[in-house]
Design a protein around this motif. Structure first.
Motif, short mmCIF file in Angstrom:
data_model
loop_
_atom_site.label_atom_id
_atom_site.label_comp_id
_atom_site.label_asym_id
_atom_site.label_seq_id
_atom_site.Cartn_x
_atom_site.Cartn_y
_atom_site.Cartn_z
N ARG A 4 0.86 -1.18 0.00
CA ARG A 4 0.00 0.00 0.00
C ARG A 4 0.89 1.23 0.00
N PHE A 6 0.98 5.41 0.13
CA PHE A 6 0.25 6.63 0.46
C PHE A 6 1.07 7.80 -0.05
N THR A 8 1.25 11.89 -0.31
CA THR A 8 0.68 13.16 0.18
C THR A 8 1.56 14.31 -0.26
N ARG A 37 -5.86 17.33 4.77
CA ARG A 37 -4.93 17.14 3.66
C ARG A 37 -5.44 15.98 2.82
N GLN A 38 -5.45 16.19 1.50
CA GLN A 38 -5.87 15.09 0.63
C GLN A 38 -4.65 14.48 -0.05
N GLY A 39 -4.66 13.18 -0.18
CA GLY A 39 -3.58 12.50 -0.88
C GLY A 39 -4.12 11.37 -1.73
N LYS A 40 -3.21 10.56 -2.24
CA LYS A 40 -3.59 9.42 -3.06
C LYS A 40 -3.18 8.14 -2.36
N TYR A 41 -3.88 7.10 -2.69
CA TYR A 41 -3.68 5.82 -2.02
C TYR A 41 -3.68 4.74 -3.10
N PHE A 42 -2.68 3.88 -3.07
CA PHE A 42 -2.58 2.83 -4.08
C PHE A 42 -2.42 1.47 -3.41
N GLU A 43 -3.11 0.48 -3.92
CA GLU A 43 -2.90 -0.90 -3.49
C GLU A 43 -2.31 -1.66 -4.67
N LEU A 44 -1.15 -2.27 -4.47
CA LEU A 44 -0.49 -3.00 -5.55
C LEU A 44 -0.34 -4.46 -5.15
N VAL A 61 8.62 2.02 -7.57
CA VAL A 61 7.46 2.37 -8.38
C VAL A 61 6.88 3.73 -7.95
N LEU A 66 4.29 6.91 -9.19
CA LEU A 66 3.10 7.26 -8.40
C LEU A 66 3.20 8.63 -7.75
N ARG A 75 4.67 6.99 1.54
CA ARG A 75 4.94 6.01 2.58
C ARG A 75 4.48 4.67 2.04
N ASP B 35 -2.56 -6.70 -9.95
CA ASP B 35 -3.65 -5.73 -9.90
C ASP B 35 -3.21 -4.46 -9.16
N ARG B 37 -5.00 -0.86 -7.57
CA ARG B 37 -6.23 -0.10 -7.31
C ARG B 37 -5.82 1.27 -6.79
N TYR B 41 -6.96 9.39 -0.11
CA TYR B 41 -6.46 9.32 1.25
C TYR B 41 -6.63 10.71 1.87
#
Lengths: 79, 79
Positions: A4, A6, A8, A37-44, A61, A66, A75, B35, B37, B41
Protein backbone atom coordinates in the motif's frame (compact mmCIF):
# COMPACT_ATOMS: atom_id res chain seq x y z
CA UNK A 1 2.04 -9.79 -1.59
CA UNK A 2 0.10 -6.57 -1.14
CA UNK A 3 1.81 -3.18 -0.93
CA UNK A 4 0.00 0.00 0.00
CA UNK A 5 1.44 3.35 -1.05
CA UNK A 6 0.25 6.63 0.46
CA UNK A 7 1.18 9.76 -1.45
CA UNK A 8 0.68 13.16 0.18
CA UNK A 9 1.73 16.69 -0.65
CA UNK A 10 4.74 17.78 1.38
CA UNK A 11 3.73 19.82 4.45
CA UNK A 12 5.18 22.99 2.91
CA UNK A 13 3.00 22.68 -0.20
CA UNK A 14 -0.43 24.31 -0.14
CA UNK A 15 -3.24 21.78 -0.55
CA UNK A 16 -6.24 23.57 -2.12
CA UNK A 17 -8.37 20.40 -2.25
CA UNK A 18 -7.85 19.80 1.44
CA UNK A 19 -8.67 23.43 2.18
CA UNK A 20 -11.87 23.22 0.15
CA UNK A 21 -12.92 20.08 2.02
CA UNK A 22 -12.23 21.77 5.38
CA UNK A 23 -14.29 24.81 4.32
CA UNK A 24 -17.15 22.56 3.15
CA UNK A 25 -17.14 20.67 6.45
CA UNK A 26 -17.21 23.92 8.43
CA UNK A 27 -20.22 25.10 6.42
CA UNK A 28 -21.89 21.73 7.13
CA UNK A 29 -21.53 22.39 10.86
CA UNK A 30 -18.38 20.40 11.65
CA UNK A 31 -16.62 23.12 13.64
CA UNK A 32 -14.25 20.56 15.19
CA UNK A 33 -12.48 19.90 11.91
CA UNK A 34 -9.09 21.58 11.63
CA UNK A 35 -6.59 21.05 8.86
CA UNK A 36 -7.48 18.57 6.09
CA UNK A 37 -4.93 17.14 3.66
CA UNK A 38 -5.87 15.09 0.63
CA UNK A 39 -3.58 12.50 -0.88
CA UNK A 40 -3.59 9.42 -3.06
CA UNK A 41 -3.68 5.82 -2.02
CA UNK A 42 -2.58 2.83 -4.08
CA UNK A 43 -2.90 -0.90 -3.49
CA UNK A 44 -0.49 -3.00 -5.55
CA UNK A 45 -0.50 -6.77 -5.85
CA UNK A 46 3.18 -7.69 -6.19
CA UNK A 47 4.72 -10.99 -7.14
CA UNK A 48 7.76 -10.75 -4.86
CA UNK A 49 9.72 -13.43 -2.96
CA UNK A 50 9.87 -11.49 0.32
CA UNK A 51 8.31 -8.52 2.11
CA UNK A 52 11.61 -6.63 1.81
CA UNK A 53 11.71 -7.14 -1.93
CA UNK A 54 8.06 -6.09 -2.22
CA UNK A 55 8.79 -2.98 -0.17
CA UNK A 56 11.74 -1.96 -2.32
CA UNK A 57 9.78 -2.60 -5.53
CA UNK A 58 6.88 -0.50 -4.25
CA UNK A 59 9.25 2.32 -3.26
CA UNK A 60 10.86 2.27 -6.71
CA UNK A 61 7.46 2.37 -8.38
CA UNK A 62 6.35 5.24 -6.12
CA UNK A 63 9.52 7.19 -6.96
CA UNK A 64 9.20 6.65 -10.69
CA UNK A 65 5.47 6.80 -11.32
CA UNK A 66 3.10 7.26 -8.40
CA UNK A 67 4.57 10.32 -6.68
CA UNK A 68 6.14 13.55 -7.83
CA UNK A 69 9.11 13.75 -5.45
CA UNK A 70 9.43 17.52 -5.89
CA UNK A 71 6.14 18.27 -4.14
CA UNK A 72 4.96 14.93 -2.77
CA UNK A 73 6.19 12.43 -0.24
CA UNK A 74 5.10 8.82 0.08
CA UNK A 75 4.94 6.01 2.58
CA UNK A 76 4.93 2.28 1.81
CA UNK A 77 3.34 -0.50 3.86
CA UNK A 78 3.59 -4.20 2.97
CA UNK A 79 1.45 -6.99 4.35
CA UNK B 1 -6.54 14.08 17.19
CA UNK B 2 -5.64 12.87 13.72
CA UNK B 3 -7.98 10.69 11.66
CA UNK B 4 -6.97 9.05 8.42
CA UNK B 5 -9.64 8.06 5.92
CA UNK B 6 -8.92 5.69 3.02
CA UNK B 7 -11.48 5.68 0.23
CA UNK B 8 -11.34 2.96 -2.42
CA UNK B 9 -13.63 1.81 -5.18
CA UNK B 10 -15.60 -1.29 -4.19
CA UNK B 11 -13.99 -4.48 -5.50
CA UNK B 12 -16.82 -5.01 -8.01
CA UNK B 13 -16.27 -1.56 -9.59
CA UNK B 14 -13.82 -1.32 -12.48
CA UNK B 15 -10.87 0.96 -11.70
CA UNK B 16 -9.56 2.40 -15.00
CA UNK B 17 -6.89 4.52 -13.28
CA UNK B 18 -5.50 1.49 -11.49
CA UNK B 19 -5.56 -0.48 -14.73
CA UNK B 20 -3.69 2.30 -16.55
CA UNK B 21 -1.04 2.38 -13.81
CA UNK B 22 -0.62 -1.41 -14.00
CA UNK B 23 -0.24 -1.23 -17.79
CA UNK B 24 2.31 1.57 -17.48
CA UNK B 25 4.32 -0.41 -14.94
CA UNK B 26 4.32 -3.49 -17.17
CA UNK B 27 5.62 -1.41 -20.07
CA UNK B 28 8.34 -0.06 -17.74
CA UNK B 29 9.49 -3.63 -17.09
CA UNK B 30 7.78 -4.35 -13.78
CA UNK B 31 6.36 -7.73 -14.75
CA UNK B 32 5.80 -8.66 -11.09
CA UNK B 33 3.03 -6.10 -10.66
CA UNK B 34 -0.46 -7.57 -10.67
CA UNK B 35 -3.65 -5.73 -9.90
CA UNK B 36 -3.40 -2.03 -8.97
CA UNK B 37 -6.23 -0.10 -7.31
CA UNK B 38 -6.16 3.66 -6.83
CA UNK B 39 -8.00 5.39 -4.04
CA UNK B 40 -8.07 8.60 -2.05
CA UNK B 41 -6.46 9.32 1.25
CA UNK B 42 -7.43 12.06 3.70
CA UNK B 43 -5.81 13.29 6.90
CA UNK B 44 -8.14 15.23 9.17
CA UNK B 45 -7.16 17.13 12.29
CA UNK B 46 -10.15 16.74 14.61
CA UNK B 47 -10.91 18.53 17.83
CA UNK B 48 -12.55 15.59 19.61
CA UNK B 49 -12.58 14.57 23.29
CA UNK B 50 -11.81 10.89 22.64
CA UNK B 51 -10.58 8.53 19.94
CA UNK B 52 -14.06 6.98 19.71
CA UNK B 53 -15.65 10.37 19.13
CA UNK B 54 -12.99 11.23 16.52
CA UNK B 55 -13.60 7.93 14.78
CA UNK B 56 -17.38 8.44 14.64
CA UNK B 57 -16.93 12.02 13.39
CA UNK B 58 -14.53 10.87 10.67
CA UNK B 59 -16.94 8.10 9.61
CA UNK B 60 -19.81 10.58 9.40
CA UNK B 61 -17.69 12.96 7.32
CA UNK B 62 -16.61 10.11 5.03
CA UNK B 63 -20.23 9.05 4.54
CA UNK B 64 -21.48 12.55 3.81
CA UNK B 65 -18.64 14.12 1.84
CA UNK B 66 -15.46 12.13 1.23
CA UNK B 67 -16.84 8.90 -0.23
CA UNK B 68 -19.63 7.99 -2.60
CA UNK B 69 -21.14 5.02 -0.76
CA UNK B 70 -22.72 3.64 -3.95
CA UNK B 71 -19.39 2.79 -5.55
CA UNK B 72 -16.79 3.44 -2.85
CA UNK B 73 -15.97 2.01 0.53
CA UNK B 74 -13.85 3.64 3.21
CA UNK B 75 -11.80 2.78 6.23
CA UNK B 76 -11.01 5.07 9.17
CA UNK B 77 -7.94 5.02 11.42
CA UNK B 78 -7.46 7.29 14.41
CA UNK B 79 -4.22 7.99 16.26
Amino acid sequence: MRARVFVTLKPSVFDPQGRTIADALHSMGYAGVGDVRQGKYFELELDAPSADRARSMASEVADKLLANPVIESYRVEVD
